[in-house]
Design a protein around this motif. Structure first.
Motif, PDB file in Angstrom:
ATOM      1  N   THR A 208      -0.544   4.698  -1.009  1.00 31.49           N
ATOM      2  CA  THR A 208      -1.511   6.177  -0.780  1.00 31.49           C
ATOM      3  C   THR A 208      -1.385   5.735   0.871  1.00 31.49           C
ATOM      4  OG1 THR A 208      -2.491   3.647  -0.381  1.00 31.49           O
ATOM      5  CG2 THR A 208      -2.627   5.897  -2.595  1.00 31.49           C
ATOM      6  N   ILE A 209      -0.591   4.963   1.144  1.00 28.47           N
ATOM      7  CA  ILE A 209      -0.150   4.853   2.734  1.00 28.47           C
ATOM      8  C   ILE A 209       0.709   5.710   3.477  1.00 28.47           C
ATOM      9  CG2 ILE A 209       2.345   3.754   2.795  1.00 28.47           C
ATOM     10  CD1 ILE A 209       0.865   2.039   5.269  1.00 28.47           C
ATOM     11  N   SER A 210      -0.310   6.547   4.747  1.00 30.67           N
ATOM     12  CA  SER A 210       0.982   7.729   5.651  1.00 30.67           C
ATOM     13  C   SER A 210       0.933   7.123   6.447  1.00 30.67           C
ATOM     14  CB  SER A 210      -0.193   8.475   5.547  1.00 30.67           C
ATOM     15  OG  SER A 210      -1.990   8.452   6.487  1.00 30.67           O
TER      16      SER A 210
ATOM     17  N   PRO B 299       0.359   8.315   9.744  1.00 31.64           N
ATOM     18  CA  PRO B 299      -0.798   7.751  10.773  1.00 31.64           C
ATOM     19  C   PRO B 299      -1.842   6.834  10.598  1.00 31.64           C
ATOM     20  CG  PRO B 299      -0.775  10.283   9.867  1.00 31.64           C
ATOM     21  CD  PRO B 299       0.297   9.382   9.743  1.00 31.64           C
ATOM     22  N   THR B 300      -2.170   6.697   9.282  1.00 32.71           N
ATOM     23  CA  THR B 300      -3.426   5.910   9.173  1.00 32.71           C
ATOM     24  C   THR B 300      -2.247   4.614   9.139  1.00 32.71           C
ATOM     25  OG1 THR B 300      -1.873   5.941   6.882  1.00 32.71           O
ATOM     26  CG2 THR B 300      -4.936   6.831   7.402  1.00 32.71           C
TER      27      THR B 300
ATOM     28  N   HIS C 122       0.772  -1.348  -0.122  1.00 34.47           N
ATOM     29  CA  HIS C 122      -0.245  -0.198  -0.118  1.00 34.47           C
ATOM     30  C   HIS C 122       1.056   1.137   0.218  1.00 34.47           C
ATOM     31  CE1 HIS C 122      -2.957  -2.830   1.271  1.00 34.47           C
ATOM     32  NE2 HIS C 122      -3.704  -2.658   0.991  1.00 34.47           N
TER      33      HIS C 122
ATOM     34  N   GLU D  32      -2.161   3.440  13.205  1.00 34.60           N
ATOM     35  CA  GLU D  32      -4.263   3.697  13.173  1.00 34.60           C
ATOM     36  C   GLU D  32      -4.342   1.964  13.417  1.00 34.60           C
ATOM     37  OE1 GLU D  32      -8.645   5.316  12.789  1.00 34.60           O
ATOM     38  OE2 GLU D  32      -6.839   6.338  11.952  1.00 34.60           O
ATOM     39  N   LYS D  33      -4.324   1.609  12.019  1.00 32.13           N
ATOM     40  CA  LYS D  33      -4.568   0.576  11.875  1.00 32.13           C
ATOM     41  C   LYS D  33      -3.815  -0.729  12.073  1.00 32.13           C
ATOM     42  CE  LYS D  33      -4.148  -3.314   7.881  1.00 32.13           C
ATOM     43  NZ  LYS D  33      -5.682  -3.792   8.125  1.00 32.13           N
TER      44      LYS D  33
END
Length: 362
Positions: free
Chosen positions: A273-275, A277-278, A270, A281-282
């Motif tokens: 599109t990955i960051s 923070p996301t 990913h 969180e995941k």
């Protein structure tokens, strides 16, 4: 002068001592006793034909290995302190583990690769005890203290000892710069100050098992082609292990454990599109802690990893497609072609267009 001792005779002698005294024997003592009893072959031409062993089914192979002969020279028989798994002027060796031998803590100045062909292996590493199962591969870095022992007589484990230069020459070139798993593997095995291991679960992969059987048998073919064949099979084995690691999620190390495999794979899949923070969180980690474990496990920051993955994919698209520079920028995850242009030129020393023209002219 060389002497050849069969695996079956060695294991029988070990069992004899254990049944008699309930104490486990050490390998040099067993060999000396067999030598005194003249249970050896002194001429290599009298060794049995083993050319078809690796094609046997696993049960028949297990039985047939008892007829394989370990070569030892008279100097080693005279002084056990000279014993070394890898012979002088050799770069690798493949051995099997014997049941009921003393499992003492030891280390090697080379890489050790343990493969569980059948049954299990008990491994003690620093303060960790774990059981390896059939199909598991464990790569131990040099000077890593450990204890390895078979839990029962039906288990079979092969150990490959490879000198450091040979391992690095054959394994490291297979690690891709644009693969986060490669960064992880490289970081684990290349740090001389931190003993570690990599554990791969190949889930009884038949390709890996077949190569391992061939490599083990080849080690007992004492001719001028032996070393070249062993290196060739070692390369095939490394490729197969890395293929499996990209297919399955099961790999781990002493420091990082098994929980990092899904994280690294998620980043690899990913990155467009990955960051941070996301991602944090995941997987339910705080951003500072997540940044630290990524840096510790791969040797690079999250931002550098993602950037390198994007640039590597951009290079592939520049070389293999006719997509415009703008389309490639969006395809690899950049929202601004100008930003992609600046990052690419800083990374490669050429603009995307200059890079494409240069490579197309070669």
């Amino acid at each position: 002068m060389n002497y050849y001792f069969s695996i079956g005779d060695i294991q029988d002698k070990i069992n004899y001592h254990y049944n008699k005294s309930s104490e486990k024997s050490d390998f040099p003592t067993i060999i000396r006793e067999l030598f005194i009893e003249k249970k050896y072959i002194s001429l290599s031409e009298n060794l049995p034909d083993i050319s078809n062993y690796s094609f046997l089914d696993d049960n028949a192979f297990f039985d047939a290995t008892k007829n394989l002969y370990i070569k030892l020279n008279d100097k080693l028989l005279a002084d056990e302190r000279l014993y070394n798994v890898i012979e002088d002027n050799h770069i690798m060796a493949v051995t099997n583990n014997f049941f009921n031998t003393k499992g003492s803590k030891h280390l090697h100045d080379c890489f050790e690769i343990d493969y569980v062909f059948r049954g299990n292996l008990n491994l003690t590493f620093l303060n960790e005890n774990r059981t390896l199962n059939k199909g598991d591969f464990c790569i131990l870095s040099p000077f890593t203290e450990h204890i390895a022992s078979l839990p029962d007589k039906n288990s079979m484990v092969f150990s490959i000892l490879v000198c450091e230069k040979t391992f690095k020459d054959n394994f490291y070139p297979l690690l891709s710069n644009n693969d986060i798993l490669s960064h992880f593997f490289n970081n684990i095995l290349s740090n001389p100050d931190k003993p570690n291991y990599l554990l791969f679960c190949t889930e009884n992969n038949l390709e890996v098992s077949s190569i391992m059987k061939r490599l083990f048998v080849e080690n007992f073919r004492y001719d001028k082609y032996n070393l070249q064949c062993c290196i060739h099979l070692l390369n095939l084995l490394f490729v197969s292990i890395l293929r499996v690691s990209k297919t399955y999620h099961q790999f781990s190390s002493y420091k990082f454990g098994p929980d990092y495999a899904p994280i690294l794979r998620y980043i690899q899949s990913h990155y467009k599109t990955i960051s941070l923070p996301t991602l944090s969180e995941k997987f339910n980690y705080s951003i500072p802690y997540f940044s630290k474990i990524i840096k510790d496990s791969t040797g690079s920051t999250f931002a550098i990893i993602v950037q390198n993955l994007k640039i590597a994919e951009a290079i592939r698209l520049l070389n293999e497609t006719t997509l415009s520079i703008e389309d490639i920028a969006y395809e690899v995850g950049y929202h601004s072609p100008d930003h992609f242009y600046r990052i690419f030129k800083k990374n490669q020393g050429l603009s995307p267009l200059q890079f494409r023209k240069k490579n197309n002219s070669l």
